[in-house]
Write an enzyme that holds these catalytic residues in place. Structure first.
Site, PDB file in Angstrom:
ATOM      1  N   GLU A 135       7.310   5.281  -7.815  1.00 45.11           N
ATOM      2  CA  GLU A 135       6.548   6.158  -8.699  1.00 45.11           C
ATOM      3  C   GLU A 135       7.479   7.155  -9.379  1.00 45.11           C
ATOM      4  OE1 GLU A 135       3.260   8.045  -6.698  1.00 45.11           O
ATOM      5  OE2 GLU A 135       2.536   8.989  -8.548  1.00 45.11           O
ATOM      6  N   GLU A 164      -0.610   1.075  -0.950  1.00 46.40           N
ATOM      7  CA  GLU A 164       0.087   2.291  -0.492  1.00 46.40           C
ATOM      8  C   GLU A 164      -0.098   2.397   1.004  1.00 46.40           C
ATOM      9  OE1 GLU A 164      -0.447   5.972  -2.659  1.00 46.40           O
ATOM     10  OE2 GLU A 164      -0.609   4.890  -4.567  1.00 46.40           O
ATOM     11  N   GLU A 216      -6.387   5.193  -7.246  1.00 40.44           N
ATOM     12  CA  GLU A 216      -7.188   6.199  -6.536  1.00 40.44           C
ATOM     13  C   GLU A 216      -8.233   6.832  -7.456  1.00 40.44           C
ATOM     14  OE1 GLU A 216      -4.668   8.813  -4.168  1.00 40.44           O
ATOM     15  OE2 GLU A 216      -4.048   7.129  -2.910  1.00 40.44           O
ATOM     16  N   GLN A 234       7.475   5.041  -0.336  1.00 41.36           N
ATOM     17  CA  GLN A 234       7.910   4.468  -1.597  1.00 41.36           C
ATOM     18  C   GLN A 234       9.375   4.048  -1.478  1.00 41.36           C
ATOM     19  OE1 GLN A 234       6.971   6.810  -5.080  1.00 41.36           O
ATOM     20  NE2 GLN A 234       4.893   7.215  -4.404  1.00 41.36           N
TER      21      GLN A 234
HETATM   22  O1  AHR Z   1       2.526   8.009  -2.746  1.00 35.44           O
HETATM   23  C1  AHR Z   1       2.208   9.311  -3.080  1.00 35.44           C
HETATM   24  C2  AHR Z   1       0.790   9.456  -3.619  1.00 35.44           C
HETATM   25  O2  AHR Z   1      -0.128   9.158  -2.621  1.00 35.44           O
HETATM   26  C3  AHR Z   1       0.416   8.523  -4.734  1.00 35.44           C
HETATM   27  O3  AHR Z   1       0.820   8.989  -5.971  1.00 35.44           O
HETATM   28  C4  AHR Z   1      -1.074   8.510  -4.651  1.00 35.44           C
HETATM   29  O4  AHR Z   1      -1.636   7.301  -5.109  1.00 35.44           O
HETATM   30  C5  AHR Z   1      -1.357   8.752  -3.184  1.00 35.44           C
HETATM   31  O5  AHR Z   1      -2.308   9.728  -2.987  1.00 35.44           O
END
Ligand code: AHR
Length: 491
Positions: free
Chosen positions: A25, A295, A173, A344
């Site tokens: 991200e 995620e 989300e 991530q």
């Molecule tokens: O991974 C960090 C954040 O966690 C992401 O941007 C979001 O989708 C989730 O709440």
């Protein structure tokens, strides 16, 4: 006695390689500094992308990479990130530290990265603050060969041929940072967007709807009832937070209380997949729609002194166990879990790689992904596991967790976690329906539960040859060290 029976002759379910997916991200130093340094940087790079990072990630055979968010995706307007760098619009990254984003890493740079990693792109489009047309145009810009304004623009920006992009997320989300919608409302929004995400000749499009947060089974039920026929996958987000969202706990300073809680909370994903899967079964008994766990991973407090909006955390042996447990659980649900993406890739949350200027370090979680990589596209071996309990303060979890697969060359991979922080475990693995002539293994462990790899000591937690497995006929006797992940290749 700990015992695993592996029914090799009953193996039929493929483990999609996409379960071993990743997520990058525009957040903190994941993209900027982690992946992208720009062509003028003194850090070695190819067309702006860090060479050391690409080389490290190539060691994982990354199957797909999700981008550009996360919450960032629903603030991102892709046209700001194409064309000459000088004319790219700046924006404020409102979710992550309020920093100015110069859009120097955009669509072309992301596709270039995927090419370097030989992985498939998984793009998450903007529903929260975008439009149907904007998302539809992006798909056309990327994947169409026809002559039209979007492909003219792509060609003007230096790319003649369309790319192939299968995986497409319709927002992120939507129940939270992606618009605070209700399931009943988002189901219709999803149907509208999905209608205009057009499949081009020579490009399949696998459309992924926003799915539930953790245990919101109502969300899954509504989405499957109202929109299953317009989707290929539906997501699930679940993070392992040891403490509370307000006080999550340190990544490296913890005792056996936090060790136990973290691993116990990780195992909860098994129940989540089972229960969301059961809801999906009522609408999709053939299991056509994939559950996409796009995620997952640990979310600890940020490292002291770092920007709270950048989510930079260290990664210890405990995180390695978290990765091992999750991946074993996904393998065992491969009939429904078609993809998963750890959050991530670099410098953010449960990362594979940490960077500091020109330095790089591989995390314990990286090593687990590397040790498990031969599960990708292999066939899951159904197994029956009897495990002793690891008891802590009157609570119990199984000390052992495992999964196994067999690949097209007849090689069996068994991956086992011993979550007990101080006790080694004797384990019998019985292979049914297959012979075995050789077993070789590697083990990941460390003297301390809090061990991690720093820039000064990058090999503290790294895999070593394992001499604790002994073949006895069609059984393997394994002596698992405390707090360890073991990968056994059996021929
Ligand atoms: O991974 C960090 C954040 O966690 C992401 O941007 C979001 O989708 C989730 O709440």
């Amino acid at each position: 006695m700990n015992n695993i029976v592996l029914n090799v002759d009953a193996a039929t379910q493929k483990i999609s390689r996409h379960i071993y997916g990743h997520f990058a991200e525009h957040l903190g130093h994941c993209i900027y500094g982690g992946i992208w340094v720009g062509e003028k940087s003194s850090i070695p790079n190819v067309r702006g992308i860090r060479t050391d990072v690409v080389n490290a990630l190539r060691g994982l055979n990354i199957p797909n990479l999700r981008w550009p968010g996360g919450c960032f995706a629903d603030d991102y307007h892709w046209r700001d990130g194409v064309g000459p760098y000088e004319s790219r619009a700046e924006m404020v990254n409102a979710h992550w530290g309020g920093v100015t984003e110069d859009n120097s890493f955009g669509t072309h740079e992301f596709m270039e990265l995927c090419g370097m990693l030989n992985c498939e792109p998984y793009i998450c489009g903007n529903v929260g603050s975008g439009t149907v047309r904007e998302m539809s145009d992006w798909v056309q810009y990327l994947t169409s060969a026809a002559k039209c304004p979007m492909t003219d623009l792509r060609r003007a920006n230096g790319r003649e041929e369309p790319w192939k992009v299968s995986y497409w997320g319709v927002g992120n989300e939507a129940w939270g940072c992606g618009g605070n919608m209700k399931a009943e409302y988002y189901a219709d929004v999803y149907r509208q967007y999905a209608t205009y995400l057009r499949r081009q000749p020579n490009n399949t499009l696998y459309k992924i709807a926003v799915g539930a947060n953790t245990d919101d089974y109502h969300w899954t039920d509504v989405m499957m009832r109202e929109a299953a026929r317009f989707m290929d996958g539906i997501s699930l987000h679940y993070y392992t937070v040891t403490g509370t969202w307000k006080d999550k706990g340190s990544a490296t300073e913890f005792g056996t209380d936090e060790w136990f809680t973290c691993l116990k909370k990780t195992l909860f994903i098994d129940e989540l997949i089972t229960r969301h899967g059961a809801v999906m079964d009522t609408h999709d008994p053939e299991k056509r729609v994939g559950l996409i766990v796009d995620e997952w991973g640990t979310w600890h407090d940020v490292e002291p002194g770092t920007n709270p909006g950048f989510l930079f955390q260290q990664n210890s042996l405990r995180d390695a166990l978290v990765a091992g447990l999750n991946l074993n659980i996904f393998n065992s649900h491969a009939d429904r879990v078609h993809m998963a993406n750890i959050a991530q890739t670099i410098n953010v949350l449960q990362a594979m790689v940490l960077t500091r200027d020109e330095e790089i370090v591989l995390t314990p979680s990286y090593h687990v992904f590397e040790m498990y990589k031969d599960h990708q596209d292999a066939t899951a071996i159904p197994l029956r596991l009897s495990a002793d309990a690891y008891e802590h303060n009157g609570e119990k979890i199984p000390a052992i967790n495992a999964s196994a697969s067999i690949n097209s060359a007849g090689m069996t991979l068994i991956t086992i976690c011993n979550v007990h922080p101080s006790d080694a475990v004797e384990l019998q693995c019985e292979l049914r329906g297959a012979g075995a002539s050789e077993v070789v293994g590697r083990v990941l462990t460390a003297p301390e539960i809090t061990a991690f790899n720093s820039f000064d000591s990058p090999e503290t937690v790294s895999p070593k040859p394992f001499d604790g497995a002994e073949l006895r006929g069609s059984s393997i006797r394994v002596r698992m060290p405390a707090k360890s992940v073991v990968a056994l290749h059996v021929k």
